[in-house]
Design a protein around this motif. Sequence first.
Motif, PDB file in Angstrom:
ATOM      1  N   ARG A  75      -3.853 -10.339  -9.031  1.00  0.00           N
ATOM      2  CA  ARG A  75      -2.802 -10.644  -8.079  1.00  0.00           C
ATOM      3  C   ARG A  75      -2.969 -12.043  -7.506  1.00  0.00           C
ATOM      4  N   GLN A 134      -7.569  -0.117  -8.286  1.00  0.00           N
ATOM      5  CA  GLN A 134      -7.847  -1.437  -7.733  1.00  0.00           C
ATOM      6  C   GLN A 134      -9.366  -1.521  -7.675  1.00  0.00           C
ATOM      7  N   GLU A 140       3.932  -9.954  -9.766  1.00  0.00           N
ATOM      8  CA  GLU A 140       2.639  -9.871 -10.433  1.00  0.00           C
ATOM      9  C   GLU A 140       2.864  -9.499 -11.888  1.00  0.00           C
ATOM     10  N   SER A 178      -1.533  -3.412  -3.106  1.00  0.00           N
ATOM     11  CA  SER A 178      -2.610  -3.218  -4.074  1.00  0.00           C
ATOM     12  C   SER A 178      -2.137  -3.392  -5.496  1.00  0.00           C
ATOM     13  N   GLY A 179      -1.228  -4.301  -5.713  1.00  0.00           N
ATOM     14  CA  GLY A 179      -0.779  -4.566  -7.072  1.00  0.00           C
ATOM     15  C   GLY A 179       0.644  -4.086  -7.250  1.00  0.00           C
ATOM     16  N   SER A 180       1.358  -4.769  -8.105  1.00  0.00           N
ATOM     17  CA  SER A 180       2.755  -4.388  -8.284  1.00  0.00           C
ATOM     18  C   SER A 180       2.858  -3.131  -9.129  1.00  0.00           C
ATOM     19  N   GLN A 221      -3.301   4.168 -11.238  1.00  0.00           N
ATOM     20  CA  GLN A 221      -3.546   2.756 -10.968  1.00  0.00           C
ATOM     21  C   GLN A 221      -4.856   2.634 -10.205  1.00  0.00           C
ATOM     22  N   GLU A 271       3.799  -4.844  -1.991  1.00  0.00           N
ATOM     23  CA  GLU A 271       2.797  -3.867  -2.413  1.00  0.00           C
ATOM     24  C   GLU A 271       1.418  -4.450  -2.134  1.00  0.00           C
ATOM     25  N   TYR A 284      -4.089  -0.206 -14.954  1.00  0.00           N
ATOM     26  CA  TYR A 284      -3.088   0.833 -15.001  1.00  0.00           C
ATOM     27  C   TYR A 284      -3.188   1.604 -16.321  1.00  0.00           C
TER      28      TYR A 284
END
Lengths: 117, 113
Positions: free
Chosen positions: A97, A50, A104, B97-99, A48, B95, A33
Amino acid sequence: EAGVAQSPRYKIIEKRQSVAFWCNPISGHATLYWYQQILGQGPKLLIQFQNNGVVDDSQLPKDRFSAERLKGVDSTLKIQPAKLEDSAVYLCASSYRPMTSGGETQYFGPGTRLLVL
Amino acid sequence: DAKTTQPNSMESNEEEPVHLPCNHSTISGTDYIHWYRQLPSQGPEYVIHGLTSNVNNRMASLAIAEDRKSSTLILHRATLRDAAVYYCILGNLEETSGSRLTFGEGTQLTVNP
């Protein structure tokens, strides 16, 4: 375990110049992030990732800000051209995660303090 | 995103307990309650999180109201190093794909020697 690394720690530029920030997340963290924190406010999410894909960039001013995360590890955030209102701390965070625990945890770097004159 | 409400500032004395309140009346059943803090000139750091039950760790305790519409972060013995901005944030487990953490302005905690 090494934390999130960011560089530079401080940067002063003139308006209309360009600037780039670098982030190295915690090893094995898939999510990265970038936040912008203006003085006196809480951090605001800019983008963000992934792995190396963008998940959310809805608050990124795309006319002047860009970010990439090549190979799903390090990331760079660029501003071109900078405006006075871009003066802020730019924070990088990463997370892994866990599949079984709720919520998280995000781990933040120390930030880059940008001053635009 | 569900919102939280925190006092702008609080004061405490060193070695005394501190109770930092947070209201989250629109919390959903799957929202986790997270607390982060930010020391001067540093990035935020994780403090604690929970869903329904009270939680304890080496840094703090989290007391969650039975209806989950409010929570309290408890620092059992404040030290000067605990002076920071404390953020109460709701995070959704669903969520994919991540918080996402949506920070408010938090509570500025001052600890007096």
